[in-house]
Design a protein around this motif. Structure first.
Motif, PDB file in Angstrom:
ATOM      1  N   GLU A 388     127.785 -45.437  66.252  1.00 36.23           N
ATOM      2  CA  GLU A 388     128.555 -45.254  67.498  1.00 36.23           C
ATOM      3  C   GLU A 388     127.637 -45.166  68.720  1.00 36.23           C
ATOM      4  OE1 GLU A 388     131.904 -44.562  68.277  1.00 36.23           O
ATOM      5  OE2 GLU A 388     132.701 -44.900  66.253  1.00 36.23           O
ATOM      6  N   ALA A 389     126.531 -44.442  68.531  1.00 30.51           N
ATOM      7  CA  ALA A 389     125.641 -44.136  69.659  1.00 30.51           C
ATOM      8  C   ALA A 389     124.911 -45.362  70.216  1.00 30.51           C
ATOM      9  CB  ALA A 389     124.613 -43.081  69.231  1.00 30.51           C
ATOM     10  N   LEU A 390     124.776 -46.393  69.426  1.00 33.53           N
ATOM     11  CA  LEU A 390     124.013 -47.566  69.849  1.00 33.53           C
ATOM     12  C   LEU A 390     124.884 -48.579  70.573  1.00 33.53           C
ATOM     13  CD1 LEU A 390     121.564 -48.880  67.077  1.00 33.53           C
ATOM     14  CD2 LEU A 390     121.002 -47.807  69.261  1.00 33.53           C
ATOM     15  N   SER A 391     124.324 -49.199  71.598  1.00 34.54           N
ATOM     16  CA  SER A 391     125.034 -50.308  72.233  1.00 34.54           C
ATOM     17  C   SER A 391     124.931 -51.526  71.327  1.00 34.54           C
ATOM     18  CB  SER A 391     124.405 -50.627  73.585  1.00 34.54           C
ATOM     19  OG  SER A 391     123.179 -51.306  73.385  1.00 34.54           O
ATOM     20  N   LYS A 392     125.826 -52.485  71.526  1.00 37.80           N
ATOM     21  CA  LYS A 392     125.786 -53.715  70.739  1.00 37.80           C
ATOM     22  C   LYS A 392     124.428 -54.398  70.851  1.00 37.80           C
ATOM     23  CE  LYS A 392     130.471 -55.596  70.327  1.00 37.80           C
ATOM     24  NZ  LYS A 392     131.281 -56.805  70.467  1.00 37.80           N
ATOM     25  N   ASP A 393     123.940 -54.488  72.083  1.00 37.96           N
ATOM     26  CA  ASP A 393     122.669 -55.179  72.299  1.00 37.96           C
ATOM     27  C   ASP A 393     121.521 -54.505  71.563  1.00 37.96           C
ATOM     28  OD1 ASP A 393     123.873 -57.091  73.773  1.00 37.96           O
ATOM     29  OD2 ASP A 393     123.223 -56.335  75.736  1.00 37.96           O
ATOM     30  N   GLU A 394     121.476 -53.185  71.679  1.00 37.46           N
ATOM     31  CA  GLU A 394     120.420 -52.440  70.969  1.00 37.46           C
ATOM     32  C   GLU A 394     120.532 -52.659  69.466  1.00 37.46           C
ATOM     33  OE1 GLU A 394     119.394 -48.197  72.766  1.00 37.46           O
ATOM     34  OE2 GLU A 394     121.552 -48.644  72.949  1.00 37.46           O
ATOM     35  N   PHE A 395     121.786 -52.576  68.992  1.00 39.70           N
ATOM     36  CA  PHE A 395     122.023 -52.716  67.550  1.00 39.70           C
ATOM     37  C   PHE A 395     121.561 -54.083  67.076  1.00 39.70           C
ATOM     38  CE2 PHE A 395     125.136 -53.790  64.058  1.00 39.70           C
ATOM     39  CZ  PHE A 395     124.562 -52.962  63.098  1.00 39.70           C
ATOM     40  N   PHE A 396     121.974 -55.133  67.766  1.00 37.80           N
ATOM     41  CA  PHE A 396     121.621 -56.475  67.291  1.00 37.80           C
ATOM     42  C   PHE A 396     120.123 -56.746  67.428  1.00 37.80           C
ATOM     43  CE2 PHE A 396     126.265 -57.484  67.647  1.00 37.80           C
ATOM     44  CZ  PHE A 396     126.430 -57.751  66.299  1.00 37.80           C
ATOM     45  N   ALA A 397     119.486 -56.137  68.414  1.00 31.42           N
ATOM     46  CA  ALA A 397     118.035 -56.285  68.537  1.00 31.42           C
ATOM     47  C   ALA A 397     117.342 -55.687  67.317  1.00 31.42           C
ATOM     48  CB  ALA A 397     117.544 -55.612  69.816  1.00 31.42           C
ATOM     49  N   LYS A 398     117.827 -54.511  66.916  1.00 33.91           N
ATOM     50  CA  LYS A 398     117.250 -53.885  65.720  1.00 33.91           C
ATOM     51  C   LYS A 398     117.553 -54.709  64.468  1.00 33.91           C
ATOM     52  CE  LYS A 398     116.872 -49.081  67.213  1.00 33.91           C
ATOM     53  NZ  LYS A 398     117.138 -47.679  66.871  1.00 33.91           N
ATOM     54  N   CYS A 399     118.753 -55.297  64.432  1.00 32.05           N
ATOM     55  CA  CYS A 399     119.158 -56.086  63.254  1.00 32.05           C
ATOM     56  C   CYS A 399     118.308 -57.344  63.107  1.00 32.05           C
ATOM     57  CB  CYS A 399     120.638 -56.447  63.335  1.00 32.05           C
ATOM     58  SG  CYS A 399     121.684 -55.022  63.001  1.00 32.05           S
ATOM     59  N   ALA A 400     117.838 -57.890  64.242  1.00 32.71           N
ATOM     60  CA  ALA A 400     116.972 -59.069  64.162  1.00 32.71           C
ATOM     61  C   ALA A 400     115.714 -58.719  63.378  1.00 32.71           C
ATOM     62  CB  ALA A 400     116.620 -59.558  65.556  1.00 32.71           C
ATOM     63  N   ILE A 401     115.265 -57.481  63.548  1.00 33.00           N
ATOM     64  CA  ILE A 401     114.085 -57.035  62.784  1.00 33.00           C
ATOM     65  C   ILE A 401     114.459 -56.863  61.315  1.00 33.00           C
ATOM     66  CG2 ILE A 401     112.316 -55.234  62.623  1.00 33.00           C
ATOM     67  CD1 ILE A 401     112.911 -54.671  65.632  1.00 33.00           C
ATOM     68  N   VAL A 402     115.658 -56.289  61.081  1.00 34.14           N
ATOM     69  CA  VAL A 402     116.134 -56.136  59.700  1.00 34.14           C
ATOM     70  C   VAL A 402     116.192 -57.508  59.014  1.00 34.14           C
ATOM     71  CG1 VAL A 402     118.101 -55.473  58.251  1.00 34.14           C
ATOM     72  CG2 VAL A 402     117.456 -54.040  60.203  1.00 34.14           C
ATOM     73  N   ASN A 403     116.707 -58.497  59.720  1.00 28.05           N
ATOM     74  CA  ASN A 403     116.792 -59.874  59.208  1.00 28.05           C
ATOM     75  C   ASN A 403     115.473 -60.313  58.585  1.00 28.05           C
ATOM     76  OD1 ASN A 403     118.981 -61.513  59.095  1.00 28.05           O
ATOM     77  ND2 ASN A 403     118.600 -62.579  61.012  1.00 28.05           N
TER      78      ASN A 403
END
Lengths: 463, 463
Positions: A388-403
């Motif tokens: 909840e606390a994360l913005s979409k942009d922040e979340f997807f930026a982190k997910c790119a690293i997860v990828n």
């Protein structure tokens, strides 16, 4: 964008009104379920015959216009997205089942036949089309073939590939090939039919497909079993596979189940809370088969692999148990999940899953990881929910690293970065994690053979 | 012939003594079961590792030496014959099963593993390798993959293609490709594994294959049914397929049976003489299944489709019933038969068979036509026995004319001029009866991609 004069020429190749260029149509037909790329086609064309498809491809070839094939637009890898001024070729008006043969158990389908339409057709004939998945209500046969669609019954019935008896394709030069002529045995050189299956429209377009049907399954029965840990799922699979011909073996985690239970419209399978659940299905053709299933269940409980379980006693209960698994994807979509569709060999699933869990946990302890998938065939759907606390942009930026971590782990385990969704544009840049440089070079050379001008769905699979 | 100095260089690429050039070896390894072409290889080389195969192919590529892959040499289309000074690459010393995985049910095989060796290996593990045919005792996995071998259980288990989880191949440039990595689901571009299956070694050589195994069948039970005419066989197939999961559905004519009975070592199935016989097999997993089989048999008798029949009650009787079918090929070889391996879709078998019968009868009334085959998958083996009065030369001259008629009829029915034996050299000149000009051109272009110097089994499939 394609020159407007060319679009006028295109209009002469099809029936009146079968080329659309209005903004709504361009937007609707230019995208699939991924929504990562802004749709930007030049036009949408709707052929009604094989000859019209050939004419469109010849026109495109002559003028070097890029074409994108379009089916039900349910893809999850942007394989049918037109984001670069391409002309979209929609098969919505080639949607008939043209013939049926009861001895051969085949149905001749135009590419725009919807998966569920073929399933229903088969059922009406007392037969069965076994490729099934969440988007069966809108996905089309041509698209299924283009991505070699899999789904929930692969453990028993295999992928779409297994059900294609014959294929008519129009290659990148507009040539029509009739591949395999619906034969079961045919040892006359390279089986090019197989190349077009899973080629995502990059070699040519499927314009007709003869699909095999199977006998209808009898008394399908499901079990949901709770296990004390993920590792226990493997011996459970093994024990059941040795005793029964399973039609499905799916799994999901407690986190996935919690989301389903929170909906309030699906009955619980049983009371006991378990970290993981397996859903298996088989044909209870006789009393003895059902007894064997129960005996195997008891054996699994004795071994400590299973904590609790339930077996469906009715069609209604069967449907309810399946909802626990099938509603997951739709339910978690609320949390804007990062999704990945990956596979490894079945025996490596537990180690692989632990590796991914450990990486995510160590780096992003606030991420909620939801696992589910087709464990009987090694296909895992990894989902990470946005905190909840994360913005979409922040979340997807982190997910790119997860990828990156996920694909490195896939490579370590010799797995696939796309189990069943295809490469499209979404995974194009990661292809080298699953295919060697040499393989990619050979694939490009094969594309050159069938599509010398590079007009067939360019930019998909590889750049 | 290859330059002797080059053969000396070849010797440095493998272990001492692993290049043979003596007349006996050249003769033995230069041919297969067809014996139409005089063997004339330059040398036989026996690699013992993938690296050695790569070195051999690189050497051949550098010096433009043609290579012929050699397995069990049981081919029936001269696909592995070296009649033009080629170097034969025998996989006899790469014959180990390297690994087994019980969860994945896979066995990693070197190409020289004999089919029966894999069958036995599977049995020892409580599993089953289902591709089976008369030459299983000497044919090798590499050859099976090269021809996509079929056999007697295709109706249930499919061709060899279905059992190849992963493939390591060395292409015509000596590159090693690891295709599909044993995954069940893998949607990462073109499935090139499929291209090499059935390519008869013309694109590259199979150097390792991960083969899938299945659960062992339970209580296999056979029925032999006599029918009043050929047309009755189709509704019988249909009736049984609607009730049971058949593992085989074979047929043979009274003429074939008469030859088997004349041997004196196979017990008759029953007394009634019938013009045609069907042999079907299924797993009698429960009492109910056996009862369903008997009820279907009775239904077929009532309908007039079946005159008499028998169901095996023991393993011994199962074996004896199978001998009625499996001994045919060997038994009729005494009459120097003209043989042809063809297929059409299942539903077209009766009309096709009648057409061929009528043509042969009208033109050569003294020819004895013996039909048998895998009717459940549309694969017919046409055999014409040489009349005593005719010399071999006269007979084969007439058969060349029959060939033409057969292929024209195959074309009329959209069938295959080679159902499961492959094209090799024997059917190379007839390929256009089953594949269009465009298809053949694309096949040649694909060969060019993987084998730019044309050194991999040249002259097979196409000239």
């Amino acid at each position: 964008m394609t020159n407007p004069a060319l679009i006028e020429e295109l209009k002469t190749l099809v029936e009146p009104g079968k080329v659309l260029t209005d903004a709504d149509s361009l937007n609707a037909f230019g995208k699939d379920w991924t929504k990562h790329y802004a749709p930007a086609p030049s036009a949408i064309v709707f052929p009604k015959s094989i000859e019209q498809v050939q004419a469109i491809v010849r026109w495109a070839n002559q003028h070097k216009v890029a074409l994108v094939p379009s089916g039900g637009r349910t893809g999850l890898s942007a394989g049918a997205v037109a984001a670069n001024g391409e002309v979209v070729v929609s098969f919505d008006y080639m949607n008939q089942i043209l013939a049926f043969n009861e001895y051969d158990r085949t149905a001749v389908c135009q590419p725009g036949v919807v998966t569920q339409q073929l399933q229903q057709f088969a059922e009406d004939k007392g037969l069965y089309y076994p490729v099934d998945f969440a988007s069966a209500g809108s996905s089309q046969i041509g698209g299924n073939i283009g991505t070699n669609a899999g789904g929930i019954k692969v453990i028993r019935y295999g992928m779409t590939r297994n059900w294609v008896a014959g294929l008519k394709v129009v290659t990148g030069t507009g040539e029509l090939l009739e591949l395999n002529k619906d034969l079961i045995k045919n040892a006359t050189g390279y089986d090019m039919r197989q190349l077009f299956i899973g080629a995502e429209g990059t070699l040519g377009f499927v314009v007709e497909a003869t699909m095999r049907l199977d006998r209808a399954p009898k008394n399908l029965t499901a079990m949901v079993l709770g296990t004390p840990d993920f590792d226990s799922i493997m011996p459970v699979l093994h024990a059941f596979q040795n005793k029964l011909d399973l039609t499905a073996f799916e799994f999901f985690s407690d986190k996935a189940l919690a989301k389903i239970m929170a909906r309030g419209d699906v009955p619980a399978a049983f009371e006991t809370d378990c970290p993981f659940y397996a859903l298996l299905e088989f044909e209870a053709t006789t009393e003895e088969v059902a007894e064997a299933a129960l005996a195997t269940f008891e054996h699994c409980v004795e071994q400590g692999w299973v904590l609790d379980g339930v077996m469906s006693q009715s069609e209604q209960q069967l449907q309810n148990l399946w909802k626990l698994r099938e509603y997951i994807s739709e339910t978690i979509s609320h949390w804007t999940p990062y999704k990945n569709d990956i596979s490894v060999t079945v025996s490596q699933v537990p180690a692989f899953l632990k590796d991914i869990d450990a990486i995510v946990e160590a780096n992003y302890p606030d991420f909620e990881v939801v696992w589910f998938g087709h464990i009987g065939d090694g296909n895992l759907h990894l989902n990470i929910l946005k905190p909840e606390a994360l913005s979409k942009d922040e979340f997807f930026a982190k997910c790119a690293i997860v990828n990156q971590w996920v694909f490195e782990t896939v490579q370590k385990y010799n797995g696939s970065i796309s189990a069943e969704h295809g490469v499209g544009m979404t995974k194009r840049d990661y292809l080298h994690y699953s295919r060697s440089e040499a393989e990619i070079a050979y694939m490009k050379a094969i594309k050159q053979v069938f599509d010398p001008n590079g007009i067939m769905n360019p930019g998909k699979i590889f750049a």
